[in-house]
Design a protein around this motif. Structure first.
Motif, mmCIF file in Angstrom:
data_model
loop_
_atom_site.group_PDB
_atom_site.id
_atom_site.type_symbol
_atom_site.label_atom_id
_atom_site.label_comp_id
_atom_site.label_asym_id
_atom_site.label_seq_id
_atom_site.Cartn_x
_atom_site.Cartn_y
_atom_site.Cartn_z
ATOM 1 N N GLU A 168 0.872 -1.267 -0.072
ATOM 2 C CA GLU A 168 -0.046 0.084 -0.117
ATOM 3 C C GLU A 168 0.701 1.174 0.098
ATOM 4 O OE1 GLU A 168 -0.139 -2.461 2.176
ATOM 5 O OE2 GLU A 168 -2.320 -3.299 2.033
ATOM 6 N N SER A 169 2.042 1.020 0.363
ATOM 7 C CA SER A 169 2.888 2.491 0.598
ATOM 8 C C SER A 169 3.761 2.657 -0.426
ATOM 9 C CB SER A 169 3.976 1.928 2.121
ATOM 10 O OG SER A 169 4.645 1.258 1.561
ATOM 11 N N ILE A 170 3.896 1.773 -1.625
ATOM 12 C CA ILE A 170 4.697 2.273 -2.812
ATOM 13 C C ILE A 170 3.927 2.535 -4.157
ATOM 14 C CG2 ILE A 170 6.582 0.610 -1.888
ATOM 15 C CD1 ILE A 170 5.928 -1.233 -4.130
ATOM 16 N N LYS A 171 4.824 3.140 -4.972
ATOM 17 C CA LYS A 171 4.043 3.557 -5.989
ATOM 18 C C LYS A 171 4.305 2.651 -7.331
ATOM 19 C CE LYS A 171 7.940 6.610 -7.392
ATOM 20 N NZ LYS A 171 8.504 8.106 -7.524
ATOM 21 N N ALA A 172 5.330 1.646 -7.212
ATOM 22 C CA ALA A 172 5.438 0.966 -8.285
ATOM 23 C C ALA A 172 6.081 -0.512 -7.714
ATOM 24 C CB ALA A 172 6.025 1.551 -9.578
ATOM 25 N N LEU A 173 5.862 -1.483 -8.305
ATOM 26 C CA LEU A 173 6.468 -2.856 -7.999
ATOM 27 C C LEU A 173 7.058 -3.494 -9.293
ATOM 28 C CD1 LEU A 173 7.442 -4.826 -5.768
ATOM 29 C CD2 LEU A 173 4.958 -5.549 -6.035
ATOM 30 N N LEU A 174 8.156 -4.126 -9.265
ATOM 31 C CA LEU A 174 8.562 -5.102 -10.444
ATOM 32 C C LEU A 174 8.472 -6.335 -9.720
ATOM 33 C CD1 LEU A 174 9.934 -6.052 -12.935
ATOM 34 C CD2 LEU A 174 12.086 -5.725 -11.742
#
Length: 329
Positions: A13-19
């Motif tokens: 919930e706290s990040i803007k992007a995930l690989l």
């Protein structure tokens, strides 16, 4: 940031992007689905595209990612099958000041130091989550956890566990599907025995899959094509079989280069040991490259997937037969 599963569970919930990347395509898909679920993304707020469409739909991608939802709630953008060649465009997207959607990027196995991993592992507010195939220990833990949770299984006999750990683990989605069927089959007695596992094999095609994979790399032409016929007759997905071939050749490469032998069920050990002797590293690397190209063909060309897979498999097993003959001379 480099993430593990615990980081994902507590921090998506706290990040803007995930690989999300790695050899285990089923696990990659699983984490992607979990992200949608955890962030409570509604269908109207989800924009998904394949990496092959990035240049063609670049304007739509940025418009969707940098505009608030018309329906309220959080937005998500999913970019599938990305590679290092896409790193520059994806970097522009996740670093854009107007970004208001969570960006999920999925990929296969990526090299350390490559564009995508470097971007997500070192960037602020973004992270990379690796999905490697389960080893024997983690697979046994998953099997016990899933069977216990699904059907209250109280006991798994050692030979049943050995059989499952030797056949599963290359793809988390396939593993879970198999375990669900096992759980339903033994629901009344709460014990998993080898006989139960073997009786469930026709439903999953595991026996035919073994014949297909191990006969192919050993150069047994008739066995390979008969096993493939049975798999396709039972509606096995060509895309899934290509992924399994990719995992199988990676397992073979590890054995050839590093001497690390996987845990093998006795019925396939002889064929795999033969494959180790006849396949040189250079040939395996070339096959893995071609498998990557074949997977893209299945997604993008519109050609009949069964025809492409049959043609590729026949050429490959004939090559293995020639390598085996050359070794005997």
């Amino acid at each position: 940031m480099k993430w593990k599963e615990t980081d994902f569970n507590g921090g998506i919930e706290s990040i803007k992007a995930l690989l999300i990347y790695g050899q285990d395509a089923g696990q990659v898909d699983e984490f992607c689905d979990k992200a949608v679920e955890k962030l409570e993304i509604e269908k109207d707020n989800l924009f998904a595209l394949d990496s092959d469409e990035l240049k063609e739909k670049q304007d739509a991608l940025f418009a969707e990612s940098c505009s608030p939802s018309m329906f309220g709630g959080r937005k998500m953008v999913i970019i599938s099958n990305a590679g290092d060649s896409d790193a520059k465009l994806i970097a522009d997207l996740v670093e854009h000041n107007g970004l208001c959607a969570t960006v999920i990027v999925t990929a296969g196995d990526l090299r350390a130091g490559g564009g995508l991993r470097s971007l997500f592992e070192s960037g602020d507010g973004i992270a990379a989550l690796a999905c490697y195939t389960d080893d024997a220990r983690s697979l046994a833990t998953l099997i016990r956890k899933e069977l216990s949770a699904a059907a209250g299984i109280q006991q798994i006999t050692p030979d049943a566990m050995a059989y499952m750990t030797s056949h599963l683990g290359e793809d988390r989605g396939i593993t879970r599907g198999f375990l669900n069927k096992i759980a339903l089959y033994v629901d009344d007695k709460k014990i998993v025995e080898l006989e139960d596992v073997e009786k469930c094999l026709p439903d999953t095609g595991a026996a035919d899959t073994d014949d297909f994979l191990y006969s192919l790399t050993a150069g047994h032409i008739q066995q390979t094509m008969m096993a493939l016929d049975r798999l396709l007759y039972d509606n096995a997905e060509p895309n899934m079989l290509v992924r399994m071939l990719d995992s199988h050749f990676k397992k073979l490469l590890t054995a050839v280069v590093d001497g690390q032998l996987p845990r093998l069920f006795w019925k396939v050990a002889e064929k795999f040991n033969l494959a180790i002797k006849i396949w040189p590293e250079s040939e395996i690397v070339a096959v893995l490259t071609r498998l990557n190209e074949l997977e893209k063909q299945l997604r993008t060309t519109g050609m009949p997937s069964e025809v492409l897979l049959r043609d590729f498999s026949l050429k490959l097993v004939v090559r293995a037969a020639k390598l085996s003959l050359k070794r005997r001379k």
